[in-house]
Design a protein around this motif. Structure first.
Motif, PDB file in Angstrom:
ATOM      1  N   GLU A 186      65.025  14.598  43.221  1.00  0.00           N
ATOM      2  CA  GLU A 186      63.986  15.607  43.399  1.00  0.00           C
ATOM      3  C   GLU A 186      64.139  16.187  44.802  1.00  0.00           C
ATOM      4  O   GLU A 186      64.118  15.460  45.792  1.00  0.00           O
ATOM      5  CB  GLU A 186      62.602  14.975  43.226  1.00  0.00           C
ATOM      6  N   LEU A 187      64.303  17.493  44.869  1.00  0.00           N
ATOM      7  CA  LEU A 187      64.641  18.195  46.104  1.00  0.00           C
ATOM      8  C   LEU A 187      63.477  19.053  46.572  1.00  0.00           C
ATOM      9  O   LEU A 187      62.845  19.745  45.775  1.00  0.00           O
ATOM     10  CB  LEU A 187      65.868  19.081  45.844  1.00  0.00           C
ATOM     11  N   GLN A 188      63.202  19.017  47.870  1.00  0.00           N
ATOM     12  CA  GLN A 188      62.199  19.901  48.458  1.00  0.00           C
ATOM     13  C   GLN A 188      62.876  21.199  48.902  1.00  0.00           C
ATOM     14  O   GLN A 188      63.909  21.177  49.561  1.00  0.00           O
ATOM     15  CB  GLN A 188      61.543  19.229  49.672  1.00  0.00           C
ATOM     16  N   HIS A 189      62.272  22.326  48.524  1.00  0.00           N
ATOM     17  CA  HIS A 189      62.791  23.611  48.991  1.00  0.00           C
ATOM     18  C   HIS A 189      61.641  24.601  49.099  1.00  0.00           C
ATOM     19  O   HIS A 189      60.478  24.266  48.833  1.00  0.00           O
ATOM     20  CB  HIS A 189      63.906  24.129  48.072  1.00  0.00           C
ATOM     21  N   ALA A 190      61.939  25.802  49.512  1.00  0.00           N
ATOM     22  CA  ALA A 190      60.912  26.820  49.710  1.00  0.00           C
ATOM     23  C   ALA A 190      60.964  27.855  48.595  1.00  0.00           C
ATOM     24  O   ALA A 190      61.993  28.030  47.926  1.00  0.00           O
ATOM     25  CB  ALA A 190      61.098  27.499  51.064  1.00  0.00           C
ATOM     26  N   VAL A 191      59.830  28.526  48.399  1.00  0.00           N
ATOM     27  CA  VAL A 191      59.745  29.658  47.475  1.00  0.00           C
ATOM     28  C   VAL A 191      58.995  30.772  48.189  1.00  0.00           C
ATOM     29  O   VAL A 191      57.963  30.530  48.827  1.00  0.00           O
ATOM     30  CB  VAL A 191      59.008  29.297  46.166  1.00  0.00           C
ATOM     31  N   TYR A 192      59.525  31.972  48.075  1.00  0.00           N
ATOM     32  CA  TYR A 192      58.928  33.121  48.763  1.00  0.00           C
ATOM     33  C   TYR A 192      58.583  34.203  47.751  1.00  0.00           C
ATOM     34  O   TYR A 192      59.352  34.467  46.821  1.00  0.00           O
ATOM     35  CB  TYR A 192      59.902  33.671  49.805  1.00  0.00           C
ATOM     36  N   ARG A 193      57.426  34.808  47.950  1.00  0.00           N
ATOM     37  CA  ARG A 193      56.990  35.901  47.080  1.00  0.00           C
ATOM     38  C   ARG A 193      56.802  37.137  47.947  1.00  0.00           C
ATOM     39  O   ARG A 193      55.809  37.282  48.653  1.00  0.00           O
ATOM     40  CB  ARG A 193      55.686  35.533  46.376  1.00  0.00           C
ATOM     41  N   GLY A 194      57.769  38.011  47.908  1.00  0.00           N
ATOM     42  CA  GLY A 194      57.729  39.215  48.725  1.00  0.00           C
ATOM     43  C   GLY A 194      58.986  40.031  48.509  1.00  0.00           C
ATOM     44  O   GLY A 194      59.946  39.573  47.875  1.00  0.00           O
ATOM     45  N   GLU A 195      58.996  41.234  49.026  1.00  0.00           N
ATOM     46  CA  GLU A 195      60.140  42.122  48.812  1.00  0.00           C
ATOM     47  C   GLU A 195      61.274  41.848  49.788  1.00  0.00           C
ATOM     48  O   GLU A 195      62.442  42.032  49.460  1.00  0.00           O
ATOM     49  CB  GLU A 195      59.680  43.579  48.928  1.00  0.00           C
ATOM     50  N   ALA A 196      60.954  41.425  50.988  1.00  0.00           N
ATOM     51  CA  ALA A 196      61.987  41.129  51.985  1.00  0.00           C
ATOM     52  C   ALA A 196      62.649  39.791  51.666  1.00  0.00           C
ATOM     53  O   ALA A 196      62.114  38.986  50.896  1.00  0.00           O
ATOM     54  CB  ALA A 196      61.367  41.103  53.378  1.00  0.00           C
ATOM     55  N   PRO A 197      63.807  39.525  52.236  1.00  0.00           N
ATOM     56  CA  PRO A 197      64.435  38.212  52.044  1.00  0.00           C
ATOM     57  C   PRO A 197      63.547  37.104  52.600  1.00  0.00           C
ATOM     58  O   PRO A 197      62.808  37.315  53.570  1.00  0.00           O
ATOM     59  CB  PRO A 197      65.747  38.324  52.831  1.00  0.00           C
ATOM     60  N   PRO A 198      63.599  35.920  52.027  1.00  0.00           N
ATOM     61  CA  PRO A 198      62.778  34.818  52.540  1.00  0.00           C
ATOM     62  C   PRO A 198      63.228  34.402  53.935  1.00  0.00           C
ATOM     63  O   PRO A 198      64.421  34.459  54.250  1.00  0.00           O
ATOM     64  CB  PRO A 198      63.013  33.700  51.523  1.00  0.00           C
ATOM     65  N   PRO A 199      62.301  33.996  54.782  1.00  0.00           N
ATOM     66  CA  PRO A 199      62.672  33.545  56.133  1.00  0.00           C
ATOM     67  C   PRO A 199      63.398  32.206  56.063  1.00  0.00           C
ATOM     68  O   PRO A 199      62.982  31.302  55.348  1.00  0.00           O
ATOM     69  CB  PRO A 199      61.326  33.414  56.842  1.00  0.00           C
ATOM     70  N   LEU A 200      64.460  32.081  56.818  1.00  0.00           N
ATOM     71  CA  LEU A 200      65.265  30.862  56.805  1.00  0.00           C
ATOM     72  C   LEU A 200      65.084  30.023  58.062  1.00  0.00           C
ATOM     73  O   LEU A 200      65.697  28.960  58.181  1.00  0.00           O
ATOM     74  CB  LEU A 200      66.745  31.214  56.629  1.00  0.00           C
ATOM     75  N   ALA A 201      64.268  30.498  58.996  1.00  0.00           N
ATOM     76  CA  ALA A 201      64.049  29.769  60.247  1.00  0.00           C
ATOM     77  C   ALA A 201      62.594  29.923  60.668  1.00  0.00           C
ATOM     78  O   ALA A 201      61.927  30.907  60.328  1.00  0.00           O
ATOM     79  CB  ALA A 201      64.973  30.292  61.343  1.00  0.00           C
ATOM     80  N   TRP A 202      62.114  28.948  61.422  1.00  0.00           N
ATOM     81  CA  TRP A 202      60.735  29.009  61.896  1.00  0.00           C
ATOM     82  C   TRP A 202      60.515  30.192  62.836  1.00  0.00           C
ATOM     83  O   TRP A 202      59.439  30.795  62.840  1.00  0.00           O
ATOM     84  CB  TRP A 202      60.368  27.687  62.579  1.00  0.00           C
ATOM     85  N   GLN A 203      61.508  30.540  63.618  1.00  0.00           N
ATOM     86  CA  GLN A 203      61.346  31.685  64.507  1.00  0.00           C
ATOM     87  C   GLN A 203      61.184  32.982  63.714  1.00  0.00           C
ATOM     88  O   GLN A 203      60.469  33.894  64.140  1.00  0.00           O
ATOM     89  CB  GLN A 203      62.536  31.774  65.464  1.00  0.00           C
TER      90      GLN A 203
END
Length: 446
Positions: A186-203
């Motif tokens: 079981e893997l933890q990952h992110a999901v993004y809902r928006g038109e722009a690409p998902p952010p890959l860094a906290w900054q």
């Protein structure tokens, strides 16, 4: 789209038993006694090939090999209307039809009293004869079982590195040896809902002022996101003697990023109220420009239950990196097959069953149906969702983040307290780091 059935958790014991009876997981006598399941932590099922009359009475039939005894976590059985238990029992029946080998399946609770690890531990002391040949253990229980000598080492030749994902092999190790054969992940990952690409860094999160929601509420220890970030930056949890150890610089760096994210609205204090993704999933589906953390099982089930137009708006991505200078860690949990017997013949029969279960096509079909990732590359490559499979494969080959249950509890509690006080605005990042360091120093001085 994975064939994942949604279902409700069975809360009435007699209903659970009725379904188990229908699946053939209960003996006939158990089906006649509704109260038996409520007081028993396990159920037993035996799958055997049909007896064929011998045409020549003078011939002596070949004795059937002794049964393989398997303990399987009931966690899988109680989700999706017992679909996993049904499919797994069908696999065992097919194995018996093909090989003539009898398999006794016993369902155990996943955790706590009556759980697989706890029952192994107690049975080894008072009734070793009831121990199974195979037990499917959760990753966090494997080190404890190995340390207590409840399971035996696995030969390295049985775990070719090219066949298994790196995180899976790391879960199987204890004290330099392999003690498990990885099965489901079981893997933890992110999901993004928006038109722009998902952010890959906290900054990026901070600069775009995007809210990031993840489970930060824990009953003990520290949340997995905090532990992963601290470990990514080189933070340690204990010294060579096993005593609690906290590295100030990595912790301060993490807390500085969190403080900046809090000020930008990217790290709301509400995450302290979330223990699981379901608690913020409605917020995610109702809005845009929101990034959330999910586990692969939850995500696959939600996607299967949603309208295609809605699910197509979800962009899955890696968890945002805390540092561009350090390789990110993957947060992975899993279940591993473990051997409890040192008898060569029993091991041979058990390993033959595992090999059959993990044949790529068969393994791919089973894992995709239940929404858990297979630990073997060939099986994941055979999934009918190549995009998600390829995405998951890249994360499963990263270094493994620490499992929260295996982290020194003193350090974990100090980290979580400082994290919470920072998010509530009670302490600055520097004051929170010092508070955590002081708490660990006091514990070391006891």
């Amino acid at each position: 789209m994975p064939e994942i059935l949604r279902g409700t958790r069975l809360v009435i014991a007699r209903h659970a038993q009725a379904i188990l009876c229908a699946l053939g997981l209960y003996a006939l006598t158990a089906c006649a006694a509704p109260q038996a399941f409520a007081h028993s932590p396990s159920t037993t099922a035996t799958f055997a090939a049909a007896q064929v009359p011998t045409p020549t009475p003078s011939l002596t039939p070949t004795p059937a090999p002794p049964a393989i005894n398997v303990w399987f976590p009931a966690l899988f059985a109680y989700e999706a209307e017992l679909f996993t238990a049904q499919h797994f029992s069908e696999l065992l029946q097919e194995y018996t039809r093909q090989t003539g080998q009898v398999v006794n399946l016993r369902l155990r609770r996943a955790d706590g009293l009556g759980g697989i690890f706890e029952t192994l531990s107690s049975a080894a002391q008072v009734a070793p004869s009831v121990l199974p040949d195979l037990a499917l253990l959760r990753a966090r229980d494997l080190p404890r079982a190995a340390a207590a000598k409840l399971i035996v080492p696995i030969g390295v030749e049985l775990l070719p590195q090219e066949a298994y994902f790196a995180t899976a092999l790391n879960l199987a190790r204890y004290d330099g040896d392999f003690y498990g054969i990885p099965y489901l992940l079981e893997l933890q990952h992110a999901v993004y809902r928006g038109e722009a690409p998902p952010p890959l860094a906290w900054q990026t999160l901070i600069s775009r002022q995007l809210p990031y929601l993840f489970p930060a509420k824990v009953s003990y220890g520290a949340n997995s996101t905090l532990l992963s970030h601290y470990a990514t930056l080189g933070g340690q949890f204990s010294d060579q003697n096993g005593d609690p150890l906290l590295d100030y610089d990595p912790l301060l760096t993490v807390l500085n990023v969190y403080a900046e994210a809090r000020a930008a609205g990217s790290l709301p204090a509400e995450v302290l109220d979330y223990a699981e993704p379901m608690q913020y999933w409605a917020t995610f589906t109702a809005g845009k420009n929101v990034l959330v953390q999910v586990d692969s099982t939850f995500f696959l089930r939600q996607r299967a239950a949603s309208e295609p137009a809605e699910a197509s708006a979800w962009q899955f991505s890696p968890l945002p990196q805390i540092s561009s200078e350090k390789p990110p860690l993957s947060m992975v949990d899993g279940w591993l097959w473990t051997l409890t017997t040192a008898d060569p013949e029993r091991q041979k029969r058990a390993l033959a069953l595992i090999e059959w279960l993990q044949a790529p096509k068969r393994f791919a079909e089973f894992s995709q149906r239940v929404g858990l990732l297979p630990a073997q590359r060939a099986a994941l490559s055979a999934w009918s969702e190549p995009d998600y499979a390829a995405f998951a494969a890249t994360l499963l080959d990263r270094n493994l983040a620490p499992l929260p249950d295996l982290v020194n509890s003193t350090v974990a509690e100090a980290l979580q307290e400082s994290f919470a006080r920072l998010l509530k605005g009670e302490l600055s990042s520097e004051a929170a780091a010092n508070a955590a360091l002081d708490r660990v120093r006091v514990a070391r001085g006891r």
